[in-house]
Design a protein around this motif. Sequence first.
Motif, PDB file in Angstrom:
ATOM      1  N   THR A   1       0.745  -1.165  -0.077  1.00 30.12           N
ATOM      2  CA  THR A   1      -0.138  -0.024   0.062  1.00 30.12           C
ATOM      3  C   THR A   1       0.850   1.134  -0.061  1.00 30.12           C
ATOM      4  O   THR A   1       1.893   1.349   0.810  1.00 30.12           O
ATOM      5  N   GLU A   2       0.444   2.207  -0.871  1.00 31.08           N
ATOM      6  CA  GLU A   2       0.929   3.366  -1.006  1.00 31.08           C
ATOM      7  C   GLU A   2       0.621   4.202   0.525  1.00 31.08           C
ATOM      8  O   GLU A   2      -0.449   4.412   0.462  1.00 31.08           O
TER       9      GLU A   2
ATOM     10  N   TRP B   1       6.297   3.638  -0.248  1.00 32.35           N
ATOM     11  CA  TRP B   1       5.738   2.507  -1.121  1.00 32.35           C
ATOM     12  C   TRP B   1       6.836   1.365  -1.271  1.00 32.35           C
ATOM     13  O   TRP B   1       7.916   1.747  -1.769  1.00 32.35           O
ATOM     14  N   TRP B   2       6.362   0.204  -1.045  1.00 31.90           N
ATOM     15  CA  TRP B   2       7.496  -1.004  -0.971  1.00 31.90           C
ATOM     16  C   TRP B   2       8.630  -0.616  -0.164  1.00 31.90           C
ATOM     17  O   TRP B   2       8.670  -0.412   0.777  1.00 31.90           O
TER      18      TRP B   2
ATOM     19  N   HIS C   1       4.474  10.979  -5.020  1.00 31.34           N
ATOM     20  CA  HIS C   1       4.080   9.837  -5.688  1.00 31.34           C
ATOM     21  C   HIS C   1       5.116   9.640  -6.851  1.00 31.34           C
ATOM     22  O   HIS C   1       5.675   8.745  -7.244  1.00 31.34           O
TER      23      HIS C   1
END
Length: 476
Positions: free
Chosen positions: A9-10, A273-274, A281
């Motif tokens: 999930t971001e 993220w990850w 973003h």
Amino acid sequence: MSNLETAPTERVCTPGQGQPGDVEVLEPRDVPLGGLRGMNVRRTLPQRSRSLIGAWCFLDHYGPDNVAETGGMNVAAHPHIGLQTVSWLFSGTIEHRDSAGNHAMVRPGELNLMTAGSGISHSERSTADTTVLHGAQLWVALPARARGIDKRFDHYAPPVTSGPGYTAQVFLGSLLGDTSPVETHTPLVGAELTLEPGATLDITVDSRHEHGVLVDSGQVTLAPDAGSGTILNPADLGYAAAGCSALRVVAGTEGARILLIGGEPLREELVMWWNFIGGSHEEVAAARDAWQATLDAAGAGPLPADDRYGLPDNEPEPPLPAPALPTARLLPRSQLPPLPAESATIQTTSATPPTKSATQTPPAHPTGPRETEVPEISDSIRVVHEPDAKRYAIYDGELLAGFTAYRLTARDEGRAFVHTEIDEKFGGRGLAGTLVAEALADTRDAGVRIVPYCPFVVAWLKKHPEFEDAVDWPAA
């Protein structure tokens, strides 16, 4: 350590709120690494309610694990940007290799801190002589001014200090009269403390810092400024807001071992993220593309000298590819505007799982947008939990695009998802998948059980087995 989730999930990480003197208990969620037989970790940061403690942004706590049963840790080369990894072991040994040319053994009671800066890759594997693996992996978010620094690796074996009823190792910052020489880019503290049964320890702390206490073993009572105490059980992370000048920790009848972390609240918005942390973003997406370029170049021969990440030497396995990016650019929950009063009256059509029927309405998540059917709307996609309406809603700007509704189960222990709808004007953009992914992740992270009745939710869960530990399937 890599975040090995296949559909991460971001998250937008922002400083949380808290009242001095209060203790917030953050309970972990179990995350399997490496499949059903692989080792399991207990993740307490980030959470929906709190994504940062100072600049600490990620905490995995694992073991004690019998390596003969779990296979131990075996994480092939993977990338990081915008953070520092902190490895701290209680038992076992982990072999570290990174693309800056460092090869080190991570041993109990020794700090190994890797600074990713603008890009690094590394691998981690428990050694053949490790029988029991037990420790913690933490990440520290770098502030914007430091995210472009060079990659590096620091090793430090802090001395064991002691006092009445306790021993301590301070691996970052200053605490209990000891100071670590390891450089940090924001004010931080990190230490392991072991308390004898029934011991009371009053710790003077910087009142500008917020703190977290992770219980590895035993039970403790945590009381900021000697106020009313809160009991913390094994694997709990107790959070104390800034504004306190002392923390009182009282061990239970069996004694306790804890990790204490803290720092000045990081007043920056970060996207995680990850294995990437960036300022937006777009920055994270560019980092993913660069890693995929590294993998492509490695498959064709030696990496160019200016490759962003590089790869460790003498790797026995190929590096890990990055998961697919989210289908939408998500906004911070902390910046969500008030819900428009008229949005609840929007007309919708049911979202259904895709099938091969030639006559069906186009599915909620096809491979590409239906350009002739998508209206002129903003680029801002966000998912909002609306508990009064018992639903999660997805918005494009100020426009309600759809929702997934739930009802509470007996004793409010679960959310039974019963219906998902996406307005037909917003079809073909993957919004149903984004909506359900966010809703179910938020439910799981809140420690609430998922009970799927909605066909779309059922279909989504069957494609994401990493959620299985949070699902109560209805009886047939």
